[in-house]
Design a protein around this motif. Sequence first.
Motif, short mmCIF file in Angstrom:
data_model
loop_
_atom_site.label_atom_id
_atom_site.label_comp_id
_atom_site.label_asym_id
_atom_site.label_seq_id
_atom_site.Cartn_x
_atom_site.Cartn_y
_atom_site.Cartn_z
N UNK A 58 -13.24 -3.76 -3.76
CA UNK A 58 -12.52 -4.04 -5.00
C UNK A 58 -11.58 -2.89 -5.33
N UNK A 59 -10.54 -3.20 -6.10
CA UNK A 59 -9.55 -2.20 -6.49
C UNK A 59 -8.82 -2.71 -7.72
N UNK A 60 -8.21 -1.81 -8.47
CA UNK A 60 -7.42 -2.20 -9.63
C UNK A 60 -6.14 -2.88 -9.17
N UNK A 61 -5.48 -3.60 -10.06
CA UNK A 61 -4.22 -4.25 -9.71
C UNK A 61 -3.18 -3.21 -9.28
N UNK A 89 -3.93 -2.44 -5.80
CA UNK A 89 -3.59 -3.58 -4.94
C UNK A 89 -2.09 -3.67 -4.72
N UNK A 90 -1.31 -3.40 -5.76
CA UNK A 90 0.15 -3.43 -5.63
C UNK A 90 0.63 -2.35 -4.68
N UNK A 91 -0.01 -1.18 -4.73
CA UNK A 91 0.35 -0.11 -3.80
C UNK A 91 0.02 -0.52 -2.36
N UNK A 92 -1.14 -1.19 -2.18
CA UNK A 92 -1.49 -1.69 -0.86
C UNK A 92 -0.48 -2.73 -0.38
N UNK A 93 0.00 -3.56 -1.32
CA UNK A 93 0.97 -4.59 -0.96
C UNK A 93 2.28 -3.95 -0.50
N UNK A 94 2.69 -2.87 -1.17
CA UNK A 94 3.91 -2.16 -0.77
C UNK A 94 3.75 -1.62 0.65
N UNK A 95 2.58 -1.02 0.93
CA UNK A 95 2.32 -0.50 2.27
C UNK A 95 2.37 -1.62 3.31
#
Length: 489
Positions: free
Chosen positions: A190-193, A196-202
């Motif tokens: 689990x992670x905060x939004x 998650x957005x940072x992961x999506x950028x990566x």
Amino acid sequence: MITEQSSRYGRRRDETPTAEELLASFSNAAESMPNSQEAEEGLLSCIFQDPDRIMEARAKLQPEAFYHCETRTIFEELLTMDQEGIPLESVALNIRLNDQGKIERGLVRQGQATIIACSLVIPAYFDRYLKMIHDRWTLRKGIHGHLLAVRLMFRHLTDRMESEVAGTLTDCQNIVQMSLDGVKFDTGSSATLRECLSEHIDHMMELQQKKDAGIETLIPTGFPTLDRRAGGIGLNEYWLVTGPTKSGKSVLAGQIVKHAARRGFKAKIYTNEVQRVSYAGRFLASESSEFDGTVERHGFVNRKQQNEYSRAITALKNSIGDFIIIDNAAGKYVEDVVADMRLEARSGTVLFVVDLIGKLRTRASHGNRERELAHISGCLSDATKTLGIACLVVAQENEDGAVRESKALGMDCEAWLKLVHVRAEKRRGTVKFGSSSSEMDTQDEIIRNRRKLIVQLARGFAAGDVIDCAFDGARFFIAELDNHRTEES
């Protein structure tokens, strides 16, 4: 002259130990199983000092990860106290252990929880202790699984027929793998939004880098409209192909595999209907217009066919011969198939085809076939997510167009492709019998060389596309009829 000392089994020090020597060395290995009492006590001390750490420990460790009975008992009780909302402190813990008789039974020494709580451990070392415990737990599970596999091989001749050696070895592989499946170190599900957005950028940056380098991240199907709308089959995706009998479902799956292999994607086919020799014959038939799949039944008609056969053999061997694996899967259990997928994925295989899913079995008992097939479908769907692979499953349809035996297949998949027959309308005629006449009603005729590929379901791209296809059953070939269709606005 001094020579290297050999063992009592006649082995030199630089030689591999014999099976007998290895088995003898295991007889006294119980005290030396991988463990670290210091790490276990250190982790518990960190939890006493920072009770919020219990959540991370709960997510990544099971009580059995603690090798020593005392620390395992304390950890189990701390988990219970946290669940019941009781503060995690040594006094309350000692009272509970005493009330439950665990101290009297010798599971925990009197006051041991207090000693651990008061030990001088730096809470910042929590992650280090956690990894040490997890690593040793993994090694113990691996040792246990391998020893169970060894025992099964010893019992083979008494429990099984000699002809089932291959089945025994497959069971051994599954035992070892299952012993390790439950100890995968989870870095956090689990992670905060914001995270998650940072992961999506990566993810997008990595995707763009691959595209700029000309690396395909989706597996192309070879159908232009489908590839244009979907981009191809993604890793971690579960696709379903259905259709009535003799509609070309297996041909469609084979064409996708062949096209993907030509683009460098390694694939494996689990065939339940035909043997792998016949499946290879399908690829040969689709490679040339000079002969079809019946050549393996009646041989060559003329020299031209024989020459074309040799050319097709050479072409397939040189282009995709090492990119496609065919497995005779008739009678296999889905548990064995998933275990094999895991091994193949490690060697670079990314696309798997199960043809037909309705003929797979499972060792689990579910009461009826519909639930059993739902379980089989769920296992394959989960495998795509955990192994990072793509799975294409072929299933039969009933006469009413519903998927045979289970509705769960449509719920598990990311995309559902349906093949349907194209029919030509016939006008009603009139038949006269003397002075009276009657109307003759005829059914529509199936156009043998035409199919429609319908995108029944699609997650992430538009569903509802209908793709006209040319179908050649004798050559096991299917392709989009018009490769120059423009996408509707």
